[in-house]
Design a protein around this motif. Structure first.
Motif, short mmCIF file in Angstrom:
data_model
loop_
_atom_site.label_atom_id
_atom_site.label_comp_id
_atom_site.label_asym_id
_atom_site.label_seq_id
_atom_site.Cartn_x
_atom_site.Cartn_y
_atom_site.Cartn_z
N ASN A 3 0.79 -1.23 0.00
CA ASN A 3 0.00 0.00 0.00
C ASN A 3 0.81 1.28 0.00
O ASN A 3 0.25 2.37 -0.01
N CYS A 4 2.13 1.16 0.03
CA CYS A 4 2.96 2.37 0.02
C CYS A 4 2.66 3.14 -1.26
O CYS A 4 2.45 2.55 -2.32
N GLU A 5 2.67 4.44 -1.17
CA GLU A 5 2.37 5.24 -2.35
C GLU A 5 3.39 5.03 -3.45
O GLU A 5 3.12 5.21 -4.63
N PRO A 32 9.25 -0.16 1.81
CA PRO A 32 8.29 0.93 1.95
C PRO A 32 9.00 2.26 2.23
O PRO A 32 10.02 2.29 2.90
N CYS A 33 8.41 3.34 1.69
CA CYS A 33 9.09 4.63 1.80
C CYS A 33 9.12 5.14 3.23
O CYS A 33 10.03 5.83 3.64
N GLY A 34 8.08 4.78 4.00
CA GLY A 34 8.09 5.21 5.40
C GLY A 34 7.59 6.62 5.60
O GLY A 34 7.52 7.11 6.72
N GLU A 35 7.25 7.30 4.50
CA GLU A 35 6.86 8.70 4.65
C GLU A 35 5.44 8.99 4.22
O GLU A 35 4.82 9.94 4.66
N SER A 63 0.08 6.04 4.10
CA SER A 63 -0.10 4.62 4.39
C SER A 63 1.05 4.10 5.23
O SER A 63 0.85 3.39 6.22
N CYS A 64 2.27 4.46 4.84
CA CYS A 64 3.43 3.96 5.57
C CYS A 64 3.42 4.43 7.02
O CYS A 64 3.70 3.66 7.94
N THR A 65 3.14 5.69 7.23
CA THR A 65 3.15 6.19 8.60
C THR A 65 2.01 5.58 9.41
O THR A 65 2.17 5.27 10.58
ZN ZN Z 1 5.14 4.72 1.67
#
Ligand code: ZN
Length: 714
Positions: free
Chosen positions: A62-64, A71-74, A77-79
Motif C-alpha cells: 500500500n505504500c504510495e 516501503p518509503c516510510g513517509e 499509508s506507511c506512517t
Molecule cells: Zn510509503
C-alpha cells in the motif's frame, strides 16, 4: 509506562526481520518484479514473525511508492502502518480465534466487495487462520478463489495443515521457521547495546532457551530481565534464579558426582535442588542439556567453543574435564537415560522421586543393554587394574606378580622362553631389583592368574635354572601351574586375561593422548609421533620410543610425569611410565600378551644378532645399548626398562632376563617346556626366524594391533 520490547523493536521492513531470509527474500523479489499474488499463507511456530511480516507486506503493497519491497516510510499509508501508527481502514486484521465462524466469513465477504477507502488495496490479515471453521472457510472460498482486484488476503497460522486444501491451494505458502539461537542471541545483544544494558556472559543463552526459538517470547523474557535489573545490568545469577535455570555450579557438582560414580554426591545435589525450590523437571532438562554439551565437547574438544556459543570459556574448560572423566559411551548412555526419564516425568509420582530414580539409573552401570555394557567397559578400562580385569579374582595380585619378575628371567631368553615366565615371578619377589620382569610378567599374569602366591612361589622351571634358585617356592602348586607344565589347560585362559590389560590400555590410549594434548602440547606431539604402548603390567607402563636418542630425551624430560598424570586423569591408574627405544616397525603384537610376546622375542634375536642368548648377555641395567635401535630393541638390550617392555607386550621374557647373571641357562631349552599358555613365546628362540613370516611380528603385527598400515619403517 514503557511499551514492550518486542513492540518497540518490531520490524517495519523485511530487511529487519531476522532469521527468515528464506521467506523475506523471495517476497521482496516478488514485490520488486510486480508478481504479487492475491493470497498468501504464512505458516510457522509462534512468535517467529508471521504477523509482523504480514503487516510489512501490507505496508509494502500500500505504500504510495509501491508496491515496493522497501516501503518509503513517509507516505500516509506507511506512517499509519508504522510502529505506533494509527492503522488504516484498508488493512484489516482479523483474529480467527474469535472471528472464525461462518457469519464472520460472510460479513468479510460482503465488505470485501467494496473498494479500499484510501489505499491501493484492501488487505485482510487473518491471524490464527487454522481457527477458521470449515463453514467459515467455505464461505470464504469464493472470494479467495476469485477476489476483486483490490483485495489481498494474508493468512497466518501455526498449523497450515488445518487450513482447508481448497484455500491453501489458492495461496502462496511461505513457511517461517524458528530463529536459530545464535542469530537470536546476536540480535538480543544488539538490543541490549541499544538499550544501554550490560549483560553478563551466559545470560542471553538462558534467554534464548527460555524463549524456545521464538523471537517474541525471547524478547518478552529479556524485557522482564531488563525490568528487574539494576546498575549492574543483567547478571547471570539473577537470570538463572528468575528463569528457574539450574545454576551451573549445581550442574557441575551433579555431573562431577555422576562421573565419579559418587552416589552420595548425586543425591546431595538432588536434595539441594529440592531445597532451593528448583523444579525437578527443569533440573532434569538442564542436566540433559549439560550431557549434550559434554558430548559435543568430547566429540570436538577444540571446536566446542564455536558450537556451544554463549558459554563462558572457563565453563567449557570445566566441561572438557568432565567429559574426559565420563568417556563417550557413558556420556551417551547417561544422556539417553536422562532423556527417557524426562519424558516419563509426568503423572502423579513425586517429581523428586522420579528425579532420584533417574539418577540411580545413571549411576548404575550394570544397566542392561549394549549401552550399559559399553559404559561398564569404559569404567573397567579406567579403573580396574590390568591384571585382574578379566578374571575378577584379584586383579591386583597379578600385577604385583608381574612387576617383580624381571631379572631372573634374563637367562631365559635365548633358550627357554617358558622358563622365564615362571621365573619371573619368583624373581620378582626374590629380587626386586630387576625391573625387567615384564616380559615374563605377562605370562605370569595370564597363567598363574590369581594366585598372588605364584609370584612368591618359585617356579621351578626345568629350563631355567636361575629361577628356582631365586625363588623360594612356597607353594607347590604354583610351580605346576606356571612354568613347568607345559600346557596346562588353565593357562591358556589366563593369558587372555593378562592380555586384556595392555589391550585395554592401548584402546584407551587415544583418550590418554587426548588428555595429554590438553596438558602439554609438546608431550602430545612427541608421543603421537614417536611412541607406542609396549607393555603395561598394572604398575608400569612401558612406551616404545622410535629411537634411542628420542628415548633418552623422553627419559630426561618431563614427558613421563605428564603421561603419568594423564593416566590418572583418564583411567584412574597410577603407573610408572618408562620409555624404551623401540623399533616401531617391529611392534609387538597387540593382541594378547601372548601374541605380543612372540614378536618381541623374535625381534630380540634380530637385534642381538646372534641368537637369543646374545641379548641376554647384555646388562639390562645399562642404558639402551646401541643395538636397541634394531629390531631387538624391545627386549633385551635395554636396561631394566626394556626388559619390562618386553614383558607386557611380548613374552619377551627371554631378553629381559638376559641381563642378570643367569647367563647359563640360555643355551638350554627351547620352547617346549614352560609356559603352557603361550607356547609361542616360550618356544620362540632367538633364531626363530619364522616369526615374522607367521605374522607374529613386524608390519603384520602393527596392522593387527594398531589397525594401521605401515607406511615406512625406520
Ligand atoms: Zn510509503
Amino acid at each position: 509506562m514503557s511499551t514492550a520490547l518486542y513492540r518497540r523493536y518490531r520490524p517495519e521492513s523485511f530487511a529487519d526481520v531476522i532469521g527468515q531470509e528464506h521467506v523475506t527474500e523471495p517476497l521482496m523479489q516478488a514485490l520488486r518484479s510486480g508478481r504479487v499474488n492475491h493470497a498468501y499463507l504464512f505458516s510457522g511456530p509462534r512468535g517467529c514473525g508471521k504477523t509482523t511480516s504480514a503487516r510489512i507486506l501490507a505496508r509494502c503493497l500500500n505504500c504510495e511508492q509501491g508496491p515496493t519491497p522497501i516501503p518509503c516510510g513517509e507516505c500516509d499509508s506507511c506512517t499509519a502502518l508504522a510502529r505506533g501508527g494509527a492503522g488504516t481502514v484498508d488493512v484489516i486484521e482479523i483474529d480467527a480465534a474469535s472471528h472464525g465462524g461462518v457469519d464472520d466469513a460472510r460479513d468479510l465477504r460482503e465488505r470485501a466487495s467494496f473498494g479500499p477507502a484510501q489505499s491501493r488495496y484492501k488487505i485482510y490479515i487473518i491471524d490464527e487462520a487454522h481457527m477458521v471453521t470449515p463453514q467459515g472457510f467455505n464461505a470464504l472460498l469464493k472470494i479467495v478463489e476469485e477476489p476483486p482486484e483490490h483485495v489481498k488476503f494474508i493468512f497466518a497460522t501455526t498449523e497450515p495443515e488445518k487450513v482447508i486444501g481448497t484455500i491453501r491451494s489458492r495461496t502462496h505458502h511461505y513457511p517461517f521457521r524458528l530463529v536459530p539461537p545464535a542469530r537470536l542471541q546476536d540480535y538480543m545483544a544488539e538490543l541490549c547495546t541499544a538499550e544501554g544494558v550490560q549483560v553478563e556472559p551466559g545470560v542471553l543463552s538462558f534467554v534464548v532457551r527460555a524463549g524456545g526459538g521464538s523471537v517474541r517470547d525471547s524478547l518478552s523474557v529479556l524485557d522482564q530481565l531488563m525490568a528487574g535489573s539494576d546498575a549492574q545490568g543483567l547478571t547471570y545469577e539473577r537470570a538463572a534464579a528468575l528463569l528457574g535455570f539450574t545454576d551451573s555450579e549445581l550442574l557441575d557438582s551433579a555431573v562431577t558426582a555422576f562421573g565419579a560414580g559418587d552416589a552420595a554426591g548425586v543425591f546431595k545435589v538432588i536434595d539441594s535442588v529440592i531445597e532451593t525450590g528448583l523444579d525437578p523437571r527443569r533440573f532434569v532438562e538442564d542436566l540433559l542439556e549439560r550431557f549434550r554439551d559434554l558430548i559435543v565437547v568430547a566429540a570436538a574438544p577444540d571446536g566446542a567453543a564455536a558450537i556451544l556459543r554463549g558459554l563462558p570459556g572457563d565453563q567449557i574448560e570445566r566441561m572438557r574435564q568432565q567429559s574426559a572423566v565420563f568417556g563417550a559411551a557413558s556420556l551417551s548412555r547417561a544422556a539417553d537415560i536422562v532423556n527417557a526419564g524426562l519424558t516419563e516425568m509426568t503423572g502423579a509420582t513425586s517429581p523428586r522421586v522420579q528425579l532420584e530414580i533417574i539418577a540411580a539409573r545413571v549411576l548404575l552401570p550394570a544397566a542392561a543393554g549394549e549401552a550399559g555394557y559399553a559404559a561398564r567397559l569404559d569404567r573397567l578400562e579406567r579403573r580396574l587394574e590390568v591384571g585382574g580385569v578379566p578374571t575378577g579374582d584379584g586383579g591386583a595380585a597379578h600385577p604385583v606378580a608381574h612387576l617383580p619378575p624381571a631379572q631372573p628371567q634374563a637367562p631365559a631368553h635365548g633358550t627357554v622362553a617358558p622358563a622365564p615366565a615362571a621365573t619371573t615371578e619368583p624373581a620378582a619377589r626374590a629380587a626386586q631389583t630387576r625391573a625387567p620382569a615384564e616380559g615374563p610378567a605377562p605370562v605370569v599374569a595370564e597363567s598363574p592368574t590369581h594366585h598372588p602366591q605364584t609370584a612368591v612361589e618359585p617356579v621351578p622351571e626345568p629350563a631355567v635354572e636361575p629361577t628356582p634358585e631365586v625363588v623360594v617356592a612356597p607353594e607347590p602348586r604354583a610351580p605346576e601351574q606356571q612354568a613347568p607344565q607345559p600346557q596346562a589347560p588353565e593357562e591358556p585362559t589366563r593369558p587372555s586375561a593378562g592380555g586384556l590389560d595392555v589391550e585395554a590400555l592401548r584402546r584407551s590410549w587415544p583418550d590418554v593422548l587426548g588428555r595429554i594434548y590438553q596438558m602439554r602440547r609438546a608431550t602430545w606431539t612427541f608421543l603421537s609421533e614417536h611412541a607406542q604402548v609396549i607393555s603395561y603390567d598394572g604398575q608400569r607402563l612401558v612406551l616404545g620410543i622410535a629411537t634411542v636418542g628420542l628415548a633418552n630425551a623422553f627419559r630426561v624430560g618431563s614427558h613421563a610425569e605428564v603421561v603419568r598424570q594423564a593416566l590418572i586423569d583418564t583411567l584412574g591408574v597410577d603407573a610408572r611410565v618408562e620409555g624404551v627405544p623401540h623399533d616401531i616397525g617391529s611392534l609387538p603384537t597387540g593382541g594378547g600378551a601372548q601374541a605380543t610376546s612372540a614378536p618381541a622375542t623374535a625381534t630380540a634375536p634380530g637385534g642381538g644378532g646372534a641368537g637369543a642368548p646374545a641379548p641376554t648377555a647384555e646388562p639390562r641395567q645399562s642404558p639402551p645399548p646401541t643395538d636397541v635401535g634394531v629390531a631387538a630393541p624391545v627386549g633385551g638390550p635395554s636396561g631394566a626398562d626394556w626388559g619390562s617392555a618386553g614383558a607386557d607386550a611380548s613374552a619377551a621374557p627371554s631378553w629381559a632376563t638376559a641381563a642378570p647373571a643367569p647367563a647359563p641357562q640360555s643355551p638350554t631349552s627351547p620352547p617346549e617346556p614352560t609356559t603352557p599358555r603361550e607356547p609361542d613365546d616360550s618356544s620362540v628362540s632367538a633364531d626363530d626366524e619364522d616369526i615374522i613370516d607367521a605374522g607374529a611380528a613386524g608390519p603384520a603385527v602393527v596392522e593387527r594391533i594398531l589397525g594401521g598400515t605401515v607406511i615406512r619403517e625406520e
